[in-house]
Design an enzyme around this catalytic site. Structure first.
Site, PDB file in Angstrom:
ATOM      1  N   THR A  82      45.732  38.556  39.356  1.00  0.00           N
ATOM      2  CA  THR A  82      44.382  37.802  39.307  1.00  0.00           C
ATOM      3  C   THR A  82      44.340  36.995  40.862  1.00  0.00           C
ATOM      4  OG1 THR A  82      44.061  37.271  36.845  1.00  0.00           O
ATOM      5  CG2 THR A  82      43.026  35.939  38.633  1.00  0.00           C
ATOM      6  N   ASN A  85      41.594  49.481  33.254  1.00  0.00           N
ATOM      7  CA  ASN A  85      42.651  49.118  32.242  1.00  0.00           C
ATOM      8  C   ASN A  85      42.207  49.012  31.085  1.00  0.00           C
ATOM      9  OD1 ASN A  85      40.612  47.001  33.715  1.00  0.00           O
ATOM     10  ND2 ASN A  85      41.356  45.522  32.248  1.00  0.00           N
ATOM     11  N   SER A 103      50.981  43.559  39.383  1.00  0.00           N
ATOM     12  CA  SER A 103      51.357  42.371  38.485  1.00  0.00           C
ATOM     13  C   SER A 103      52.542  42.675  37.953  1.00  0.00           C
ATOM     14  CB  SER A 103      50.383  42.129  37.670  1.00  0.00           C
ATOM     15  OG  SER A 103      50.556  41.189  36.765  1.00  0.00           O
ATOM     16  N   THR A 131      55.775  26.228  47.464  1.00  0.00           N
ATOM     17  CA  THR A 131      57.254  26.761  47.696  1.00  0.00           C
ATOM     18  C   THR A 131      57.290  28.186  46.831  1.00  0.00           C
ATOM     19  OG1 THR A 131      58.191  24.564  47.607  1.00  0.00           O
ATOM     20  CG2 THR A 131      59.604  26.183  46.906  1.00  0.00           C
ATOM     21  N   CYS A 139      40.763  40.450  28.148  1.00  0.00           N
ATOM     22  CA  CYS A 139      40.028  39.576  28.695  1.00  0.00           C
ATOM     23  C   CYS A 139      38.820  39.455  28.014  1.00  0.00           C
ATOM     24  CB  CYS A 139      39.361  40.103  30.074  1.00  0.00           C
ATOM     25  SG  CYS A 139      40.819  40.052  31.078  1.00  0.00           S
TER      26      CYS A 139
HETATM   27  C1  PLP Z   1      43.470  46.192  36.323  1.00  0.00           C
HETATM   28  C2  PLP Z   1      44.045  44.688  36.242  1.00  0.00           C
HETATM   29  N1  PLP Z   1      43.920  43.990  37.265  1.00  0.00           N
HETATM   30  C3  PLP Z   1      44.034  42.538  37.552  1.00  0.00           C
HETATM   31  C4  PLP Z   1      44.968  42.068  36.389  1.00  0.00           C
HETATM   32  C5  PLP Z   1      45.256  40.486  36.310  1.00  0.00           C
HETATM   33  O1  PLP Z   1      46.436  40.459  36.311  1.00  0.00           O
HETATM   34  P1  PLP Z   1      47.367  38.829  35.632  1.00  0.00           P
HETATM   35  O2  PLP Z   1      47.159  39.168  34.336  1.00  0.00           O
HETATM   36  O3  PLP Z   1      48.702  39.289  36.381  1.00  0.00           O
HETATM   37  O4  PLP Z   1      46.603  37.997  36.459  1.00  0.00           O
HETATM   38  C6  PLP Z   1      44.823  42.784  35.187  1.00  0.00           C
HETATM   39  C7  PLP Z   1      45.236  42.190  33.885  1.00  0.00           C
HETATM   40  O5  PLP Z   1      44.950  42.662  32.831  1.00  0.00           O
HETATM   41  C8  PLP Z   1      44.421  44.350  35.071  1.00  0.00           C
HETATM   42  O6  PLP Z   1      44.593  44.920  33.994  1.00  0.00           O
END
Ligand code: PLP
Length: 376
Positions: free
Chosen positions: A70, A149, A198, A236, A320
């Site tokens: 994110t 996703n 990530s 940091t 989400c």
């Molecule tokens: C395609 C995609 N982008 C970004 C993210 C966000 O990653 P994070 O959970 O590490 O913030 C996700 C998490 O579900 C994702 O599936």
């Protein structure tokens, strides 16, 4: 429990966890400090970054360690928009990006940027023609995810890159959170300027991710402080996060489990094809680890609860959106028939799954469909 929600997050690999603990215990000094312990931490940080950059074919590039996908996506969208706003105010993305891209774009719209959201077809695919038609001289940034996703659609990133480079100077960012470790992710072959990864999606730890950049491209910082990470992310730097993320990337880049994923995926899809009540939303050539299915006139939560009672963890379209009552933006964008819209589930494989678990899933799926058909 059988865990099939690996697109939401994965179980940490034990050796990744061990590397995190070891780095915390031995290299806890601040890598910005001038003393010997600080310098040792800095060397380890540098080595971890070099390993990550090599794994994505960007040896001469730069990496900004973030708190996850994110933050890396926010840094790309807001940071590039601010850095290049003297060239133009136009940004292109897609309707099916992760909210960390879409909501950052909405923020920029409020500040006067013009955003084009590319539509997708019923398989979640953008049109290259549409992308080309939207590119103009004011376009400063294009952000297109590699793998979706929710339904697993793979976008033609290298073809997008060619179009973008042929039509101007826009920066090309791709969210590779769902593709790294499942598909080849080479910044060189994809032709991108920046990508997001990530750690917790690849058996690494929550709270670590990174934005990878081709040099000399740089976003503006979006947080302020001591100017760490070449001024791109103050605070940091967590050396253990970088060390463990490099380890997770190394392990997932060499793992060949994805081969099984495709076989497993095909097995489940073949069963679904025989069932009238079930529609497979993921296209045939989607990423190997994600299958999105929809039940006719049945709520996704009902299916999730039934599978859970039988010891199987699956999700609705994405983590989400799992608490939302309405269909997700991706399901809306692919124009799913209204009878199926509320019945979406996502099954996503990870390295801890086994063939026997797939067989159990199929058995439970058949049982569930039988119950629906009998009106129970
Ligand atoms: C395609 C995609 N982008 C970004 C993210 C966000 O990653 P994070 O959970 O590490 O913030 C996700 C998490 O579900 C994702 O599936």
């Amino acid at each position: 429990m059988i865990y099939f929600d690996n697109s939401a997050t994965t179980q940490p690999n034990e050796s990744v966890l061990e590397s995190f603990i070891a780095a915390n215990m031995r290299f806890y000094a601040n890598p910005a400090s001038l003393h010997r312990m600080g310098r040792e931490a800095e060397v380890l940080l540098k080595r971890s970054k070099e390993q990550m950059l090599t794994l994505i074919d960007n040896e001469d590039g730069e990496v900004v360690i973030t708190s996850g996908g994110t933050e890396a996506n926010n840094l790309a969208i807001i940071g590039f928009a601010q850095a290049y706003k003297t060239r133009g105010n136009h940004i292109i993305t897609t309707e099916i990006e992760h909210p960390s891209i879409l909501n950052a774009c909405r923020q920029l719209e409020g500040e006067g940027f013009e955003i084009d959201y590319l539509p997708v077809d019923d398989s979640g695919m953008i049109s290259l023609k549409e992308l080309e038609s939207k590119l103009k001289k004011e376009t400063i940034l294009v952000s297109i995810m590699h793998v979706n996703n929710e339904i697993g659609t793979i976008q033609p990133i290298s073809q997008c890159a060619e179009l973008i480079k042929r039509n101007g100077r826009a920066i090309f960012h791709s969210d590779c959170v769902q593709s790294f470790g499942k598909l080849p992710v080479s910044m060189e072959s994809l032709g991108v300027d920046a990508i997001t990864i990530s750690a917790h999606k690849i058996n690494g730890l929550k709270g670590s991710g990174a934005l990878f950049l081709k040099k000399p491209i740089k976003p503006n910082a979006i947080n302020f402080g001591g100017g760490q990470e070449n001024g791109l992310r103050s605070g940091t730097v967590s050396v253990p996060n970088a060390v463990s993320m490099a380890k997770a990337m190394r392990i997932s880049a060499v793992n060949n489990e994805s081969k099984h994923f495709r076989e497993w995926r095909n097995k489940i899809i073949n069963v679904c094809d025989e069932i009238e009540l079930v529609e497979v939303l993921s296209p045939q050539n989607a990423a190997p680890h994600i299958i999105s299915l929809a039940f006719k006139s049945i709520k996704g939560e009902v299916a999730i609860n039934y599978f859970q009672e039988q010891g199987i963890i699956i999700s609705t379209s994405s983590a989400c959106f799992s608490k939302n009552k309405s269909a997700s933006h991706v399901i809306e964008a692919i124009g799913l028939d209204k009878n199926f819209k509320n019945g979406v589930i996502r099954v996503s494989f990870g390295n801890t799954n086994t063939e026997a678990e797939i067989e159990t899933f199929i058995k439970v799926l058949r049982q569930f469909v039988e119950l629906i058909e009998r009106g129970i």
